[in-house]
Write a protein that holds these residues in place. Structure first.
Motif, PDB file in Angstrom:
ATOM      1  N   MET A 155      17.210  -3.956  44.772  1.00  0.00           N
ATOM      2  CA  MET A 155      16.185  -4.882  44.068  1.00  0.00           C
ATOM      3  C   MET A 155      16.926  -5.806  43.266  1.00  0.00           C
ATOM      4  O   MET A 155      17.929  -5.672  42.850  1.00  0.00           O
ATOM      5  N   ASP A 156      16.284  -6.970  43.315  1.00  0.00           N
ATOM      6  CA  ASP A 156      16.946  -8.086  42.320  1.00  0.00           C
ATOM      7  C   ASP A 156      16.407  -7.910  40.807  1.00  0.00           C
ATOM      8  O   ASP A 156      17.034  -7.937  39.839  1.00  0.00           O
ATOM      9  N   ILE A 157      15.206  -7.155  40.826  1.00  0.00           N
ATOM     10  CA  ILE A 157      14.433  -6.910  39.382  1.00  0.00           C
ATOM     11  C   ILE A 157      14.009  -5.202  39.568  1.00  0.00           C
ATOM     12  O   ILE A 157      13.371  -5.036  40.433  1.00  0.00           O
ATOM     13  N   ILE A 158      14.369  -4.745  38.615  1.00  0.00           N
ATOM     14  CA  ILE A 158      13.944  -3.252  38.257  1.00  0.00           C
ATOM     15  C   ILE A 158      13.018  -3.438  37.075  1.00  0.00           C
ATOM     16  O   ILE A 158      13.482  -3.714  36.032  1.00  0.00           O
ATOM     17  N   MET A 159      11.860  -3.029  37.035  1.00  0.00           N
ATOM     18  CA  MET A 159      11.088  -3.001  35.951  1.00  0.00           C
ATOM     19  C   MET A 159      10.640  -1.687  35.855  1.00  0.00           C
ATOM     20  O   MET A 159       9.781  -0.971  36.399  1.00  0.00           O
ATOM     21  N   LEU A 160      10.715  -1.218  34.562  1.00  0.00           N
ATOM     22  CA  LEU A 160      10.413   0.232  34.251  1.00  0.00           C
ATOM     23  C   LEU A 160       9.258   0.215  33.492  1.00  0.00           C
ATOM     24  O   LEU A 160       9.051  -0.598  32.577  1.00  0.00           O
ATOM     25  N   SER A 171      21.340  -8.560  39.693  1.00  0.00           N
ATOM     26  CA  SER A 171      20.065  -8.160  39.338  1.00  0.00           C
ATOM     27  C   SER A 171      19.827  -7.760  37.969  1.00  0.00           C
ATOM     28  O   SER A 171      20.722  -7.586  37.031  1.00  0.00           O
ATOM     29  N   ILE A 172      18.718  -7.589  37.583  1.00  0.00           N
ATOM     30  CA  ILE A 172      18.282  -7.689  36.076  1.00  0.00           C
ATOM     31  C   ILE A 172      17.226  -6.218  35.830  1.00  0.00           C
ATOM     32  O   ILE A 172      16.561  -5.949  36.885  1.00  0.00           O
ATOM     33  N   ILE A 173      17.419  -5.842  34.525  1.00  0.00           N
ATOM     34  CA  ILE A 173      16.397  -4.828  34.269  1.00  0.00           C
ATOM     35  C   ILE A 173      15.275  -5.312  33.316  1.00  0.00           C
ATOM     36  O   ILE A 173      15.583  -6.051  32.345  1.00  0.00           O
ATOM     37  N   MET A 174      13.996  -4.740  33.471  1.00  0.00           N
ATOM     38  CA  MET A 174      13.120  -5.305  32.759  1.00  0.00           C
ATOM     39  C   MET A 174      12.242  -4.054  32.265  1.00  0.00           C
ATOM     40  O   MET A 174      12.144  -3.210  32.837  1.00  0.00           O
ATOM     41  N   HIS A 175      11.509  -4.346  31.142  1.00  0.00           N
ATOM     42  CA  HIS A 175      10.609  -3.319  30.583  1.00  0.00           C
ATOM     43  C   HIS A 175       9.425  -3.936  29.783  1.00  0.00           C
ATOM     44  O   HIS A 175       9.788  -4.730  28.746  1.00  0.00           O
TER      45      HIS A 175
END
Length: 290
Positions: free
Chosen positions: A199-204, A243-247
């Protein structure tokens, strides 16, 4: 004057106009809505949404009224409609509303001032989706072809429901992962360990226990959830380089995200919170000037 009830009613061009205006506000653009009065009616708990609206309104020179339902006439039997109609009768120029009922705004069709949806039940959270989109666009400069996986309590998340539809429209590749109990038909479900490296973005998402019936509650410890569906630094090391992490927050440290991941190099969680102010400035300007 325009409502903002759901992103589903907006074209891609309208969404991009809001995002571009928000980016201009972030760069320092000034705009005044002096002498305009706006009421924030939050019938459901909030920190980020309510107070970032407050900051946005202050930056626009507005006069702000914050409603407290715990000391209101709701306790005397006043209806939701009559409470909102009372604020309109005071002569306010717009209202921001959050409510636990899906599509609460269907009960407010006789209201004459613009409504900005701060979240309705498990339905929509348009300004949260806009700030998510702004964060992604700011990072990658485009949407098409980006891969995102939203992980966690999909079933009860208005953020997930709004994001999937709009992100698909913007030609992102959208996937879900997390506990099978919260899987929903119609979404591309993949194994969490598989998605980490792709993934390019993982949103938790947090587990929304307050929305669960007794039958929906997970029978696992926080440590077990973190091991199976949470993001730890060991897993972060397997992510793609850019890639980045979002929430969307609030996040539960040690459940869906470990403490050391919250502010790691890949995390954009507090960037999202900051971007929420500028998105909400853009949305308010749209409602009161177009």
């Amino acid at each position: 004057m325009k409502d903002l009830l759901s992103l589903r009613t907006l074209s891609n061009e309208e969404i991009m106009n809001i995002l571009n205006e928000a980016l201009e506000f972030k760069k320092g653009k000034e705009f005044s809505l002096k002498n305009k009065i706006i009421a924030n009616l939050f019938f459901e708990s909030s920190t980020r949404t309510q107070y970032s609206f407050n900051v946005a309104q202050e930056k626009l020179d507005m006069k702000v009224i914050n409603f407290n339902p715990t000391v209101s006439s709701l306790n005397k039997g006043e209806s939701f409609y009559d409470t909102v109609k009372t604020f309109e009768s005071f002569g306010i120029d717009a209202v921001v509303i959050r409510h636990s009922k899906d599509r609460y705004y269907d009960d407010l069709k006789r209201l004459k001032c613009p409504i900005i949806n701060g979240g309705d039940g498990k339905g929509d959270h348009p300004t949260q989706s806009l700030l998510d989109l702004m964060t992604i666009y700011e990072e990658f400069k485009h949407f098409e072809g980006l891969k995102i996986c939203i992980v966690g309590d999909i079933k009860h998340s208005r953020v997930a429901h709004t994001n999937f539809e709009i992100m698909n429209r913007l030609k992102m590749e959208c996937y879900t992962s997390g506990p099978i109990e919260y899987k929903e038909d119609g979404y591309n479900y993949i194994d969490f360990n598989t998605c980490i490296s792709e993934m390019d973005i993982i949103m938790l998402l947090r587990v929304q226990n307050e929305r669960h019936s007794e039958d929906e509650k997970l029978r696992m410890s926080n440590d077990e959830y973190l091991e199976r569906y949470g993001l730890t630094m060991e897993k972060v090391k397997k992510m793609k380089p850019n890639s980045i992490i979002m929430h969307p927050a609030p996040f539960n440290r040690g459940v869906e995200i470990s403490d050391d991941v919250v502010e790691c190099e890949k995390s954009r969680i507090f960037t999202q919170i900051n971007n929420g102010v500028y998105v909400r400035m853009s949305v308010i300007k749209r409602s009161l000037t177009e």
